[in-house]
Design a protein around this motif. Structure first.
Motif, short mmCIF file in Angstrom:
data_model
loop_
_atom_site.label_atom_id
_atom_site.label_comp_id
_atom_site.label_asym_id
_atom_site.label_seq_id
_atom_site.Cartn_x
_atom_site.Cartn_y
_atom_site.Cartn_z
N TRP A 115 72.55 -89.40 -51.92
CA TRP A 115 73.78 -88.72 -52.31
C TRP A 115 74.25 -89.17 -53.70
CZ3 TRP A 115 74.97 -84.82 -49.18
CH2 TRP A 115 74.48 -84.86 -47.88
N ASN B 14 74.60 -87.46 -56.55
CA ASN B 14 75.59 -86.58 -57.18
C ASN B 14 76.98 -86.85 -56.63
OD1 ASN B 14 73.80 -85.31 -58.84
ND2 ASN B 14 73.57 -83.47 -57.56
N TYR B 15 77.05 -87.05 -55.32
CA TYR B 15 78.33 -87.38 -54.69
C TYR B 15 78.84 -88.73 -55.19
CZ TYR B 15 81.34 -89.25 -51.01
OH TYR B 15 82.35 -89.85 -50.31
N SER B 16 77.94 -89.71 -55.29
CA SER B 16 78.33 -91.04 -55.74
C SER B 16 78.89 -91.01 -57.15
CB SER B 16 77.13 -91.99 -55.67
OG SER B 16 76.65 -92.11 -54.35
N PHE C 278 80.32 -88.47 -58.54
CA PHE C 278 81.57 -87.72 -58.54
C PHE C 278 82.74 -88.56 -58.05
CE2 PHE C 278 84.65 -84.76 -56.66
CZ PHE C 278 84.89 -83.93 -57.75
N ARG D 148 83.29 -85.58 -62.90
CA ARG D 148 83.65 -86.51 -61.82
C ARG D 148 85.16 -86.63 -61.71
NH1 ARG D 148 82.91 -92.81 -63.53
NH2 ARG D 148 84.36 -92.87 -65.28
N TRP E 182 82.72 -78.79 -47.18
CA TRP E 182 83.12 -79.70 -48.24
C TRP E 182 82.68 -81.13 -47.93
CZ3 TRP E 182 84.87 -77.10 -52.28
CH2 TRP E 182 85.55 -75.89 -52.09
N ILE E 183 82.17 -81.83 -48.93
CA ILE E 183 81.99 -83.27 -48.81
C ILE E 183 83.24 -83.98 -49.32
CG2 ILE E 183 80.88 -83.61 -51.07
CD1 ILE E 183 79.00 -85.61 -49.64
N MET F 157 84.24 -80.70 -53.96
CA MET F 157 82.78 -80.72 -54.01
C MET F 157 82.22 -80.33 -52.65
SD MET F 157 80.16 -83.91 -54.82
CE MET F 157 79.47 -83.55 -56.44
N THR G 278 79.20 -80.09 -49.80
CA THR G 278 78.18 -81.03 -49.34
C THR G 278 76.83 -80.74 -50.00
OG1 THR G 278 79.32 -81.19 -47.21
CG2 THR G 278 77.05 -81.96 -47.29
N ASP H 71 76.24 -79.79 -52.87
CA ASP H 71 76.22 -80.23 -54.27
C ASP H 71 76.18 -81.75 -54.40
OD1 ASP H 71 76.42 -77.57 -55.11
OD2 ASP H 71 78.60 -77.62 -54.97
N GLY H 72 76.33 -82.47 -53.29
CA GLY H 72 76.39 -83.92 -53.37
C GLY H 72 75.07 -84.63 -53.20
#
Length: 470
Positions: free
Chosen positions: A84, A86-88, A90, A168, A399-400, A405, A407, A409-410
Motif C-alpha cells: 500500500w 500509494n496509500y502510505s 498519501f 498527499r 474509500w480507503i 482516496m 482503495t 488507488d492506494g
C-alpha cells in the motif's frame, strides 16, 4: 486467472487476514492487564492470598498474549510499504504523528513498566510495584487510543490540507486528529469490548476448573469477577456503541444505510430496524423481514421521527460530489456483520447474566452442560469485535480514506499479483504456526491453574519474582 492474481484483491485479503489475526491478541491484552491490576489491587488492600494467586495466574496468560501481539503487530507496519505504498505516501504525514506517539509514548510506557512488574516483585515496595501494573494498563489503553485516532482519519478526515502538487494530505492540526469525533466515540466502544473479551476468558478458565472441582478458593472469586466484568463492560459497550452510531451517521451516512440495506430515504416508522431479512440475490429487493418500527430512526438521530438517508439518494449525492462511480459498499457484508456484532455481543452478556443468577449466594451448578456453555462461550465477544471491525472497514468502501482516496488507488503500483500471493501464503503459514503455539501455551497455563501460595514465597517468607514463578 487474472482475477485470482489481481494485486488489489490479494493485497486487501492479505491486510484483512493479518489485521484480524493481530486483532485476536489486542482485546485480550487490553482487558486482561486491567483485570490483573484489579486482582493485584484486591490483594494489596485485603491481603487475601487467593487474589495474589489470581494475579500471578492471569498475569502469565497476559504475558503470553502480549508477546504474541507484539510479534504480529510488527508485520502490520510492513504491509503499508509492501502493498500500500500509494496509500502510505498519501497519509504518511497524518499517520506519522499518532503512530509516533503510540510507539514513543504508549508502547515504551508499556514495555518499561511491564518489565518492572515482572522483575520487581521482591525488589520494589508493594505499593510501587502495584503502580507498575496500573501504568502498564494505562499504556496499553493509551496505545489503543492513538491507533484508533489514526484509523479515525480514514473514516472522517480532519486536521489536514490537501497538497495537490505532492499528491498527499499534510497535517495542519494534530489536536483535531487526536480529538476526531469518530475516535472519541470508537475508543470507549473498543475498550469496553476488550473488557468483554477478557471477561469471557476469565469466565471460561474459571468454569473449566470449577467443573472439575479444582482450585475452588481461587476460581470462585475469579468466576464472579468475570461475570460482573462482562455485564458492566457489556452495558458500557451498548451505550458507547449508541454514541458511535451517531458519529457514524454524521460522518459516513452510507455506512448506516448499508448496515440496514435501506435503499430509500425513510422517516419515523418507515426507518425501521430489521432483525432478519431475506432478499433477492442482488440485495436490492426485500422478500421477507422482521422489523422494529422507529428503531433505526432512534439509533440514527435519537428521535422517533428522524430521517435516515437511503443508499440510492446517497449514491446520487456522491456522484455529484466525487464524480461517476459506485459508492456503495458490499451490502450483504455490512448488513450481516452489523447484526452478528450485536447478536454475538448480546449473547455473551446473556450468558453472564444467567451465570450470575445460577451462582448467586455461593451456589455452584451441578449440571455439566452449564459449565460447558460457560467454557465454549469464550469466543463470542472476540468474534463480535472481529465482525465489528469488518463492518467498520468494509462499510467505508470503496474509500480507503473517506472522500479523499479510493482503495483501488492506494495499492502499490509496482507490486505484482504473484508477489502479493507469495507473501500472503507465507504470512498465512507463519501465522498458522504461531496460532498453534499461542493456543497451546495459553491452554497449558490455563489448565495448570494457580500455583499454591507456598510456591510464591522463599525461605524467609518473601515473595519471589513473578518471572521465577512463571
Amino acid at each position: 486467472m487474472n482475477e485470482i492474481l489481481d494485486p488489489l484483491l490479494l493485497a486487501r485479503w492479505q491486510f484483512g487476514l493479518t489485521t484480524i489475526y493481530h486483532f485476536l491478541f489486542v482485546p485480550i491484552t487490553i482487558g486482561t492487564v486491567t483485570i490483573v491490576a484489579l486482582f493485584q489491587t484486591a490483594w494489596y488492600r485485603t491481603g487475601k492470598v487467593h487474589y495474589l494467586q489470581l494475579t500471578h495466574f492471569f498475569g502469565k496468560i497476559f504475558l503470553i498474549n502480549f508477546a504474541m501481539g507484539v510479534v504480529t503487530g510488527i508485520v502490520q507496519e510492513f504491509q503499508f510499504g509492501m502493498n500500500w505504498s500509494n496509500y502510505s505516501r498519501f497519509v504518511g504525514d497524518i499517520f506519522g504523528a499518532p503512530l509516533a506517539l503510540e510507539g514513543l509514548l504508549a508502547f515504551f510506557l508499556e514495555a518499561t513498566f511491564i518489565g518492572l512488574w515482572i522483575f520487581g516483585w521482591d525488589k520494589l515496595p508493594r505499593g510501587l510495584h502495584l503502580a507498575t501494573i496500573w501504568i502498564t494498563a494505562a499504556g496499553t489503553i493509551l496505545s489503543a487510543y492513538f491507533i484508533l485516532a489514526a484509523n479515525a482519519f480514514m473514516q472522517n478526515p480532519v486536521g489536514f490540507t490537501l497538497n495537490g502538487e505532492r499528491g498527499r494530505a499534510e497535517l495542519t492540526d494534530i489536536w483535531a486528529v487526536l480529538t476526531n469525533k469518530v475516535a472519541l466515540a470508537a475508543f470507549p466502544h473498543t475498550i469496553f469490548g476488550a473488557f468483554m473479551v477478557s471477561a469471557g476468558l476469565v469466565i471460561a478458565v474459571a468454569a473449566w476448573h470449577l467443573s472439575r472441582s479444582q482450585h475452588l478458593d481461587t476460581m470462585r472469586p475469579a468466576l464472579k469477577a468475570g461475570l460482573w466484568t462482562m455485564i458492566i463492560a457489556g452495558a458500557g459497550s451498548v451505550l458507547s456503541g449508541d454514541q458511535l452510531g451517531l458519529a457514524m451517521v454524521q460522518t459516513q451516512p452510507m455506512k448506516m444505510a448499508a448496515a440496514e440495506a435501506m435503499y430509500n430515504t425513510s422517516t419515523g416508522a418507515d426507518a425501521s430496524f430489521s432483525i432478519f431479512t431475506l432478499g433477492t440475490p442482488d440485495g436490492v429487493h426485500e422478500l421477507f423481514s422482521i422489523r422494529i418500527p422507529y428503531l433505526l430512526s432512534f439509533l440514527s438521530t435519537h428521535t422517533l421521527n428522524g430521517t435516515v438517508e437511503g443508499i440510492n439518494d446517497l449514491q446520487a449525492q456522491y456522484v455529484q460530489l466525487y464524480g461517476p462511480g459506485d459508492y456503495t459498499p458490499i451490502i450483504w457484508v455490512t448488513y450481516w456483520s452489523f447484526r452478528w456484532m450485536i447478536g454475538l455481543g448480546m449473547l455473551h452478556i446473556l450468558v453472564a447474566v444467567v451465570g450470575l443468577w445460577l451462582t448467586r449466594k455461593g451456589r455452584m451448578p451441578q449440571k455439566r452442560w452449564v459449565w460447558k456453555v460457560a467454557i465454549w462461550s469464550m469466543p463470542l465477544s472476540l468474534a463480535a469485535m472481529i465482525v465489528g471491525w469488518i463492518f467498520t472497514e468494509m462499510g467505508r468502501q470503496p474509500w480507503i480514506v473517506f472522500s479523499l482516496m479510493k482503495t483501488a488507488d492506494g495499492v502499490s503500483p509496482g507490486t505484482t499479483g504473484l508477489e502479493v500471493l507469495i507473501s500472503l501464503l507465507a504470512f498465512t503459514a507463519v501465522y498458522g504456526a504461531l496460532a498453534v503455539v499461542e493456543f497451546k501455551l495459553i491452554k497449558r497455563a490455563a489448565q495448570k491453574g494457580p500455583a499454591p501460595v507456598e510456591d510464591h514465597l522463599d525461605e524467609e517468607g518473601k515473595h519471589v519474582p513473578v518471572a521465577t514463578v512463571y
